[in-house]
Design an enzyme around this catalytic site. Sequence first.
Site, PDB file in Angstrom:
ATOM      1  N   ASP A   1       0.811  -1.217   0.000  1.00  0.00           N
ATOM      2  CA  ASP A   1       0.000   0.000   0.000  1.00  0.00           C
ATOM      3  C   ASP A   1       0.847   1.270   0.000  1.00  0.00           C
ATOM      4  OD1 ASP A   1       0.881  -0.543   2.591  1.00  0.00           O
ATOM      5  OD2 ASP A   1      -1.100  -1.043   3.336  1.00  0.00           O
TER       6      ASP A   1
ATOM      7  N   ASN B   1      -8.045  -2.823  13.993  1.00  0.00           N
ATOM      8  CA  ASN B   1      -9.422  -3.130  13.566  1.00  0.00           C
ATOM      9  C   ASN B   1      -9.469  -4.351  12.641  1.00  0.00           C
ATOM     10  OD1 ASN B   1      -8.288  -2.172  11.226  1.00  0.00           O
ATOM     11  ND2 ASN B   1      -9.661  -0.424  10.974  1.00  0.00           N
TER      12      ASN B   1
ATOM     13  N   HIS C   1      -7.570  -4.813   9.915  1.00  0.00           N
ATOM     14  CA  HIS C   1      -7.245  -4.618   8.498  1.00  0.00           C
ATOM     15  C   HIS C   1      -5.955  -5.343   8.139  1.00  0.00           C
ATOM     16  CE1 HIS C   1      -4.982  -0.550   9.377  1.00  0.00           C
ATOM     17  NE2 HIS C   1      -4.115  -1.529   9.343  1.00  0.00           N
TER      18      HIS C   1
ATOM     19  N   GLU D   1      -9.819  -2.138   4.958  1.00  0.00           N
ATOM     20  CA  GLU D   1     -10.488  -1.814   6.208  1.00  0.00           C
ATOM     21  C   GLU D   1     -11.770  -2.649   6.363  1.00  0.00           C
ATOM     22  OE1 GLU D   1      -8.737  -0.136   8.186  1.00  0.00           O
ATOM     23  OE2 GLU D   1      -8.531   1.975   7.692  1.00  0.00           O
TER      24      GLU D   1
END
Length: 241
Positions: free
Chosen positions: A67, A136, A138, A143
């Site tokens: 990313d 979370n 990811h 996400e």
Amino acid sequence: MRIIKAKTYEEMSLAAADYIMAQILWKQDSVLGLATGSTPIGVYNELAERNRQRRLDFAQVRTVNLDEYVGLTADHPQSYARFMRENLFDHLNIKPENTHIPNGVATNIDAECAAYDALIQGLGGVDLQLLGVGHNGHIGFNEPDAAFPLGTHQVTLTESTLQANQRFFERPEDVPTKALTMGIRDIMQAKRVVIVASGSDKAAAVKDMLAGPIVPQMPASILQIHPNCVLFADEAALSQM
Ligand code: F6R
């Protein structure tokens, strides 16, 4: 998923580095999928040291990063391109032209995403994908969402991720709110996956990843069905198991 439990972050990093080293020794022109963030830094230091000692050769290795922030140029101090140079590539005998990261300042984002997926295919796919996991759940910047995203795409980062990323930026308003990320299909198509997790702040995410339902609201849970995935975690990260 195999779980390798280490006592400490250092032990975890060494064990993951051993695994990645074995991959490169076995296939010298391996395509490595790489992650940024704090967790892989110990692994990267260890790989760089082994390269310096000439125990490990990166001359033929190719890399694709997961990313990049949208809006940051490759030389921006907080860009992932810069992170990778400073924490890994500058310390290896890897050819810069063999390292690939999505272009966060591409004028045509859709074309950039399609080209990145085509690049991965052109390289013959990822042999070994290294991942960290977000608080979370990811992986990459996929996400929690209503569906698993497939290929490389643009994401709007969640509040939890913005808060976690804030530590790298002077002011909260400097944290980019969008990123380009490889998708879940790209990650799941890797022949091997190595995921590293450290610290008690990751314990809840690790528990949900390993023992929860496979749902896009917990993106890392999809790794339960990857045929060749190994989690390297320290005791703190496994403390809720
Ligand atoms: C970064 C990435 C993210 C991180 C995750 C964990 O390229 O893909 O998924 O792996 O946010 O980050 P750390 O290791 O900083 O806790």
